[in-house]
Design a protein around this motif. Sequence first.
Motif, PDB file in Angstrom:
ATOM      1  N   THR A 167      -2.197  -2.840   7.040  1.00 28.69           N
ATOM      2  CA  THR A 167      -2.622  -1.807   6.083  1.00 28.69           C
ATOM      3  C   THR A 167      -4.038  -1.332   6.395  1.00 28.69           C
ATOM      4  OG1 THR A 167      -1.180  -2.665   4.345  1.00 28.69           O
ATOM      5  CG2 THR A 167      -3.039  -1.324   3.628  1.00 28.69           C
TER       6      THR A 167
ATOM      7  N   LEU B  12     -10.739  -7.832  -0.075  1.00 27.72           N
ATOM      8  CA  LEU B  12      -9.766  -8.796  -0.599  1.00 27.72           C
ATOM      9  C   LEU B  12      -8.593  -9.011   0.350  1.00 27.72           C
ATOM     10  CD1 LEU B  12      -8.903  -8.346  -4.391  1.00 27.72           C
ATOM     11  CD2 LEU B  12      -9.634 -10.426  -3.198  1.00 27.72           C
ATOM     12  N   GLY B  13      -8.142  -7.934   0.966  1.00 31.44           N
ATOM     13  CA  GLY B  13      -6.982  -8.030   1.849  1.00 31.44           C
ATOM     14  C   GLY B  13      -7.213  -8.995   2.996  1.00 31.44           C
TER      15      GLY B  13
ATOM     16  N   ALA C 211       0.817  -1.216   0.000  1.00 36.78           N
ATOM     17  CA  ALA C 211       0.000   0.000   0.000  1.00 36.78           C
ATOM     18  C   ALA C 211       0.854   1.271   0.000  1.00 36.78           C
ATOM     19  CB  ALA C 211      -0.942  -0.008   1.210  1.00 36.78           C
TER      20      ALA C 211
ATOM     21  N   VAL D 121     -13.243  -4.125  -4.880  1.00 36.93           N
ATOM     22  CA  VAL D 121     -12.058  -4.835  -4.409  1.00 36.93           C
ATOM     23  C   VAL D 121     -11.911  -4.739  -2.899  1.00 36.93           C
ATOM     24  CG1 VAL D 121     -10.666  -4.940  -6.475  1.00 36.93           C
ATOM     25  CG2 VAL D 121     -10.699  -2.850  -5.150  1.00 36.93           C
ATOM     26  N   GLY D 122     -12.951  -4.228  -2.234  1.00 38.78           N
ATOM     27  CA  GLY D 122     -12.911  -4.203  -0.775  1.00 38.78           C
ATOM     28  C   GLY D 122     -12.947  -5.627  -0.244  1.00 38.78           C
TER      29      GLY D 122
ATOM     30  N   GLU E 161      -1.609  -7.126   5.187  1.00 43.38           N
ATOM     31  CA  GLU E 161      -2.974  -6.705   4.847  1.00 43.38           C
ATOM     32  C   GLU E 161      -3.720  -6.187   6.075  1.00 43.38           C
ATOM     33  OE1 GLU E 161      -4.130  -6.295   1.948  1.00 43.38           O
ATOM     34  OE2 GLU E 161      -2.953  -7.584   0.630  1.00 43.38           O
TER      35      GLU E 161
ATOM     36  N   PHE F 213      -9.539 -11.295   3.167  1.00 34.51           N
ATOM     37  CA  PHE F 213      -9.726 -12.622   2.569  1.00 34.51           C
ATOM     38  C   PHE F 213      -8.374 -13.320   2.383  1.00 34.51           C
ATOM     39  CE2 PHE F 213      -9.365 -14.668  -1.663  1.00 34.51           C
ATOM     40  CZ  PHE F 213     -10.106 -15.819  -1.440  1.00 34.51           C
ATOM     41  N   LEU F 214      -7.396 -12.580   1.840  1.00 32.98           N
ATOM     42  CA  LEU F 214      -6.068 -13.155   1.613  1.00 32.98           C
ATOM     43  C   LEU F 214      -5.376 -13.460   2.940  1.00 32.98           C
ATOM     44  CD1 LEU F 214      -4.952 -10.814  -1.300  1.00 32.98           C
ATOM     45  CD2 LEU F 214      -5.401 -13.270  -1.487  1.00 32.98           C
TER      46      LEU F 214
ATOM     47  N   ARG G  52      -5.480  -3.997  -6.655  1.00 29.04           N
ATOM     48  CA  ARG G  52      -6.361  -2.865  -6.931  1.00 29.04           C
ATOM     49  C   ARG G  52      -5.878  -2.073  -8.138  1.00 29.04           C
ATOM     50  NH1 ARG G  52      -6.398  -2.009  -1.377  1.00 29.04           N
ATOM     51  NH2 ARG G  52      -8.044  -3.422  -0.787  1.00 29.04           N
TER      52      ARG G  52
ATOM     53  N   ARG H 237      -6.780 -16.641   4.430  1.00 27.82           N
ATOM     54  CA  ARG H 237      -6.442 -17.791   3.611  1.00 27.82           C
ATOM     55  C   ARG H 237      -4.978 -18.219   3.791  1.00 27.82           C
ATOM     56  NH1 ARG H 237      -3.812 -18.931  -0.615  1.00 27.82           N
ATOM     57  NH2 ARG H 237      -4.552 -20.664  -1.898  1.00 27.82           N
TER      58      ARG H 237
ATOM     59  N   LEU I 125     -15.880 -12.787  -6.040  1.00 26.83           N
ATOM     60  CA  LEU I 125     -14.544 -13.196  -6.496  1.00 26.83           C
ATOM     61  C   LEU I 125     -14.536 -13.757  -7.915  1.00 26.83           C
ATOM     62  CD1 LEU I 125     -12.788 -14.965  -3.489  1.00 26.83           C
ATOM     63  CD2 LEU I 125     -12.212 -12.795  -4.556  1.00 26.83           C
TER      64      LEU I 125
ATOM     65  N   TYR J 140       7.119  -9.287  -3.741  1.00 29.13           N
ATOM     66  CA  TYR J 140       5.927  -9.237  -2.906  1.00 29.13           C
ATOM     67  C   TYR J 140       4.852  -8.383  -3.546  1.00 29.13           C
ATOM     68  CZ  TYR J 140       2.855  -8.199   0.976  1.00 29.13           C
ATOM     69  OH  TYR J 140       1.753  -8.075   1.762  1.00 29.13           O
TER      70      TYR J 140
ATOM     71  N   ARG K 171     -16.394  -5.624 -10.386  1.00 27.50           N
ATOM     72  CA  ARG K 171     -16.158  -5.969  -9.004  1.00 27.50           C
ATOM     73  C   ARG K 171     -15.745  -4.818  -8.129  1.00 27.50           C
ATOM     74  NH1 ARG K 171     -12.346 -11.135  -8.987  1.00 27.50           N
ATOM     75  NH2 ARG K 171     -11.507 -10.129  -7.155  1.00 27.50           N
TER      76      ARG K 171
ATOM     77  N   SER L 247      -2.729  -6.709  -1.709  1.00 24.58           N
ATOM     78  CA  SER L 247      -3.978  -6.429  -2.421  1.00 24.58           C
ATOM     79  C   SER L 247      -3.987  -5.019  -3.013  1.00 24.58           C
ATOM     80  CB  SER L 247      -5.189  -6.648  -1.517  1.00 24.58           C
ATOM     81  OG  SER L 247      -5.181  -5.728  -0.451  1.00 24.58           O
TER      82      SER L 247
ATOM     83  N   SER M 224      -7.534 -14.659  -5.974  1.00 27.15           N
ATOM     84  CA  SER M 224      -8.392 -13.485  -5.948  1.00 27.15           C
ATOM     85  C   SER M 224      -9.309 -13.428  -7.159  1.00 27.15           C
ATOM     86  CB  SER M 224      -7.543 -12.208  -5.880  1.00 27.15           C
ATOM     87  OG  SER M 224      -6.704 -12.253  -4.753  1.00 27.15           O
ATOM     88  N   GLY M 225      -9.193 -14.442  -8.021  1.00 26.61           N
ATOM     89  CA  GLY M 225     -10.090 -14.519  -9.173  1.00 26.61           C
ATOM     90  C   GLY M 225      -9.682 -13.629 -10.324  1.00 26.61           C
TER      91      GLY M 225
ATOM     92  N   LEU N 297       2.105 -11.541   3.652  1.00 26.13           N
ATOM     93  CA  LEU N 297       0.899 -10.966   3.042  1.00 26.13           C
ATOM     94  C   LEU N 297      -0.207 -10.815   4.092  1.00 26.13           C
ATOM     95  CD1 LEU N 297      -0.472 -10.013   0.402  1.00 26.13           C
ATOM     96  CD2 LEU N 297      -1.202 -12.348   0.022  1.00 26.13           C
TER      97      LEU N 297
END
Lengths: 111, 143
Positions: free
Chosen positions: B48, B109-110, A24, B106-107, B45, B112-113, A61, B116, B97, A54, B104, A57, A92-93, B41
């Motif tokens: 962030t 996603l962070g 970010a 993109v809120g 996320e 979610f990742l 975006r 996961r 997704l 790295y 879409r 998200s 993430s599709g 990650l």
Amino acid sequence: MALTSSLEIGNNVAKITLAGRLDASTAQQFRDLVDQAAAKKVKAVALLLTNLEYMASAGLRVIVFARQKMGAAVKLYVVGSQPVVQETIEVSGFSQAVTLMPAYDAATIEK
Amino acid sequence: MGPDPLALPGTLDALDPLADFVHAAAAAAGLDKKAAGRLHLAVDEVATNTVTHAYGERGLTGQLYLSAEIAPDVLRIHLEDTGPAYDPTATPPPADLDKPLEERGVGGLGIFLARRNVDAFLYERRGDRNRVTFVVRRPGRPG
């Protein structure tokens, strides 16, 4: 480790090379290059990610932004992404919106 | 031994030292490059989110507190902040997704990742702090 980025345009392709960490705090750099590329009316955008360690998200975006900004006719390629970066794109599709390839294939990208 | 606990300013400038911290902890716990990248990650996320939503958008200043705990079977990273109570583990996964990117949001996603990418993703409110714990199994140590 910051993000290093560059843009090169030729043969109707915008090549954006990213190295280091795309998070970010560095995503704006990438977004600025997408903006510059969009102004050039290219047919394809290739993201060269071999040295990108790295991607958060925030990077995804910017890929969404590129997709929306460029229009459906412009192809997006993700080249040489490292395993976790590639996995992030896939889970993430995003794999339907970009074409993943292990190395830059000029015959496909510049056709 | 993992890295010593670390307090960082709650701004995006924290993300780089946060990455170094997570990689140092992952190396000390014997995680491979891929597991370390996934864990990075996850922590990045959540941090962030805290920096942009809990602190930034509310005009609050605060810090991020990182600590690592290497147990025989797992590595735990604890991330704390002093923002308003917020439980990221309760965030629903994105519903869109599999939609084309053009359609879409993109809120989400962070988080979610983050969820996961670790074996367990835990939240508790402790006093005035949010505490998120990321748990990753160490290789060769089942359980």
